[in-house]
Write an enzyme that holds these catalytic residues in place. Structure first.
Site, PDB file in Angstrom:
ATOM      1  N   CYS A   1     -16.451   1.743   0.446  1.00  0.00           N
ATOM      2  CA  CYS A   1     -15.272   0.902   0.700  1.00  0.00           C
ATOM      3  C   CYS A   1     -14.855   0.964   2.157  1.00  0.00           C
ATOM      4  O   CYS A   1     -14.189   0.040   2.639  1.00  0.00           O
ATOM      5  CB  CYS A   1     -14.122   1.329  -0.208  1.00  0.00           C
TER       6      CYS A   1
ATOM      7  N   HIS B   1      -7.304   0.718  -6.510  1.00  0.00           N
ATOM      8  CA  HIS B   1      -7.498  -0.131  -5.324  1.00  0.00           C
ATOM      9  C   HIS B   1      -8.155  -1.426  -5.829  1.00  0.00           C
ATOM     10  O   HIS B   1      -9.331  -1.685  -5.588  1.00  0.00           O
ATOM     11  CB  HIS B   1      -8.382   0.600  -4.315  1.00  0.00           C
TER      12      HIS B   1
ATOM     13  N   ARG C   1       0.876  -1.188   0.000  1.00  0.00           N
ATOM     14  CA  ARG C   1       0.000   0.000   0.000  1.00  0.00           C
ATOM     15  C   ARG C   1       0.902   1.223   0.000  1.00  0.00           C
ATOM     16  O   ARG C   1       1.749   1.375   0.880  1.00  0.00           O
ATOM     17  CB  ARG C   1      -0.908   0.008   1.237  1.00  0.00           C
TER      18      ARG C   1
ATOM     19  N   GLN D   1     -10.106  -3.932  -3.562  1.00  0.00           N
ATOM     20  CA  GLN D   1     -11.401  -3.406  -3.138  1.00  0.00           C
ATOM     21  C   GLN D   1     -12.463  -3.675  -4.207  1.00  0.00           C
ATOM     22  O   GLN D   1     -13.549  -4.184  -3.911  1.00  0.00           O
ATOM     23  CB  GLN D   1     -11.271  -1.890  -2.900  1.00  0.00           C
TER      24      GLN D   1
ATOM     25  N   ASP E   1     -17.353   7.102  -1.581  1.00  0.00           N
ATOM     26  CA  ASP E   1     -16.092   7.005  -0.840  1.00  0.00           C
ATOM     27  C   ASP E   1     -15.798   8.396  -0.275  1.00  0.00           C
ATOM     28  O   ASP E   1     -16.431   9.384  -0.684  1.00  0.00           O
ATOM     29  CB  ASP E   1     -14.985   6.525  -1.803  1.00  0.00           C
TER      30      ASP E   1
ATOM     31  N   ARG F   1     -13.512  -8.760   1.602  1.00  0.00           N
ATOM     32  CA  ARG F   1     -12.095  -8.486   1.345  1.00  0.00           C
ATOM     33  C   ARG F   1     -11.268  -9.704   1.740  1.00  0.00           C
ATOM     34  O   ARG F   1     -10.309 -10.071   1.069  1.00  0.00           O
ATOM     35  CB  ARG F   1     -11.638  -7.259   2.155  1.00  0.00           C
TER      36      ARG F   1
HETATM   37  N1   CP Z   1     -11.319  -0.160   2.314  1.00  0.00           N
HETATM   38  C1   CP Z   1     -10.064  -0.241   2.753  1.00  0.00           C
HETATM   39  O1   CP Z   1      -9.109  -0.482   2.012  1.00  0.00           O
HETATM   40  O2   CP Z   1      -9.945  -0.036   4.104  1.00  0.00           O
HETATM   41  P1   CP Z   1      -8.574   0.212   4.878  1.00  0.00           P
HETATM   42  O3   CP Z   1      -8.010   1.513   4.380  1.00  0.00           O
HETATM   43  O4   CP Z   1      -8.940   0.301   6.336  1.00  0.00           O
HETATM   44  O5   CP Z   1      -7.635  -0.906   4.596  1.00  0.00           O
HETATM   45  N1  NVA Z   2     -10.052   6.667  -1.508  1.00  0.00           N
HETATM   46  C1  NVA Z   2      -9.700   6.247  -0.171  1.00  0.00           C
HETATM   47  C2  NVA Z   2      -9.919   4.776  -0.027  1.00  0.00           C
HETATM   48  C3  NVA Z   2      -9.619   4.223   1.327  1.00  0.00           C
HETATM   49  C4  NVA Z   2      -9.812   2.738   1.408  1.00  0.00           C
HETATM   50  C5  NVA Z   2      -8.257   6.618   0.119  1.00  0.00           C
HETATM   51  O1  NVA Z   2      -7.412   6.430  -0.760  1.00  0.00           O
HETATM   52  O2  NVA Z   2      -7.986   7.101   1.216  1.00  0.00           O
END
Ligand code: CP
Ligand code: NVA
Length: 310
Positions: free
Chosen positions: A266, A131, A104, A134, A226, A294
């Site tokens: 999400c 993502h 990440r 997701q 989101d 997930r």
């Molecule tokens: N939706 C998602 O990826 O959640 P986190 O950021 O908590 O991993």
């Molecule tokens: N768009 C959000 C998604 C989090 C799971 C971010 O990148 O923070």
């Protein structure tokens, strides 16, 4: 055999997605009976997280362990990615110890660079651009709820961000009609919209983008949103809150979708901003099913990429 990464949705064929969904459904049913399938017995998974996470960290960690693998996690600060050590050198170390790498990060190019220098499969656990895990869990969840993805129409209202990109690309691959409404200046990347339109079996007719949330959700089976300011954009929160006024998913907006339309997010959600409490807590909300899935879907992704890369 060349290794298979999941850096972006574009790394997957329809056949890959179907195989992942089938395996995820099997693993989910088995887990409900407390039966674990050790598809990664004796293996290990490195997880590199440069941003906060609840769902992704928990589900990759638990998922790896349930498959019989040993997960090992690092924060960005610990590794000093690109500062303490270059990304290619981090990759050259990790590949000597582990069988899969989950990352990440901020720039999509970091995932691409890690994957380019790592002989083991690399999975994007969220970048600023995509993502993919997701989106896979989201369409798997929709398939569970509707029994099929055929002739579904999904709306996304809010920021045209990483989640939007992966949803558009995977929705198009699966032939789901995708509709996205964003304020001016916050649209998904034009290259993503074009790619989705090229991929969709119905071409441009399968992918609508615009600025009117009411027009967007009309006739939709699910309405997704989101956060307005993603991780790394916190300093823009006030400016974005002004730009996104009128883009909240709430009962008034849902009344314009199909009756009983599913509510999706999400997570994490900023209740009272992009989603109202009544929408998030409605009987049609499937946000925690998405979160649960997930686990099952990422287990399938790990096992599938590992098997395809041997
Ligand atoms: N939706 C998602 O990826 O959640 P986190 O950021 O908590 O991993
Ligand atoms: N768009 C959000 C998604 C989090 C799971 C971010 O990148 O923070």
């Amino acid at each position: 055999m060349p290794k298979h990464d999941l850096r972006r949705i574009g790394d997957l064929t329809l056949e890959d997605v179907r195989a992942v969904f089938d395996l995820a459904a099997t693993l989910k049913a088995e887990l409900k009976r407390r039966a674990l399938r050790p598809l990664l017995a004796g293996r290990s998974v490195a997880m590199l997280f440069e941003k906060p996470s609840l769902r992704t960290r928990a589900t990759f960690d638990l998922g790896a362990a349930q498959l019989g693998a040993h997960p090992i996690s690092f924060t960005g600060a610990e590794v000093g990615l690109g500062r303490r050590e270059s990304i290619p050198d981090v990759a050259r170390n990790l590949e000597r110890w582990v069988d899969l790498v989950v990352m990440r990060t901020f720039a999509q190019s970091n995932v691409d660079q890690l994957a380019a220098h790592c002989s083991k499969p690399v999975i994007n656990a969220l970048s600023d651009y995509e993502h993919p895990c997701q989106a896979l869990a989201d369409f798997f969840t929709l398939n569970e709820h509707f029994g099929s993805l055929d002739s579904l129409r999904v709306a996304y209202v809010g920021d045209g961000n990483n989640v939007t990109h992966s949803l558009l690309l995977l929705g198009a691959l699966l032939g789901v009609e995708m509709r996205v409404a964003t304020p001016d200046g916050y649209a998904p990347a034009a290259a993503v919209v074009e790619q989705a339109r090229r991929t969709h079996p119905r071409g441009a007719a399968g992918v609508w983008t615009g600025h009117d949330p009411l027009e967007c959700v009309r006739g939709c089976d699910a309405v997704y949103t989101d956060v307005w300011a993603s991780m790394g954009q916190e300093h823009e929160a006030a400016e974005r809150a002004r730009a996104f006024a009128g883009y909240q998913v709430n009962s008034a907006l849902l009344a314009r979708a199909k009756p009983g339309a599913k509510v999706m997010h999400c997570l994490p959600a900023h209740r009272g901003e992009e989603i109202s409490d009544d929408a998030m807590d409605s009987p049609h909300s499937i946000v925690f099913d998405q979160a649960e899935n997930r686990l099952h879907v990422q287990k399938a992704v790990m096992a599938y990429l590992f098997e395809r890369s041997r």
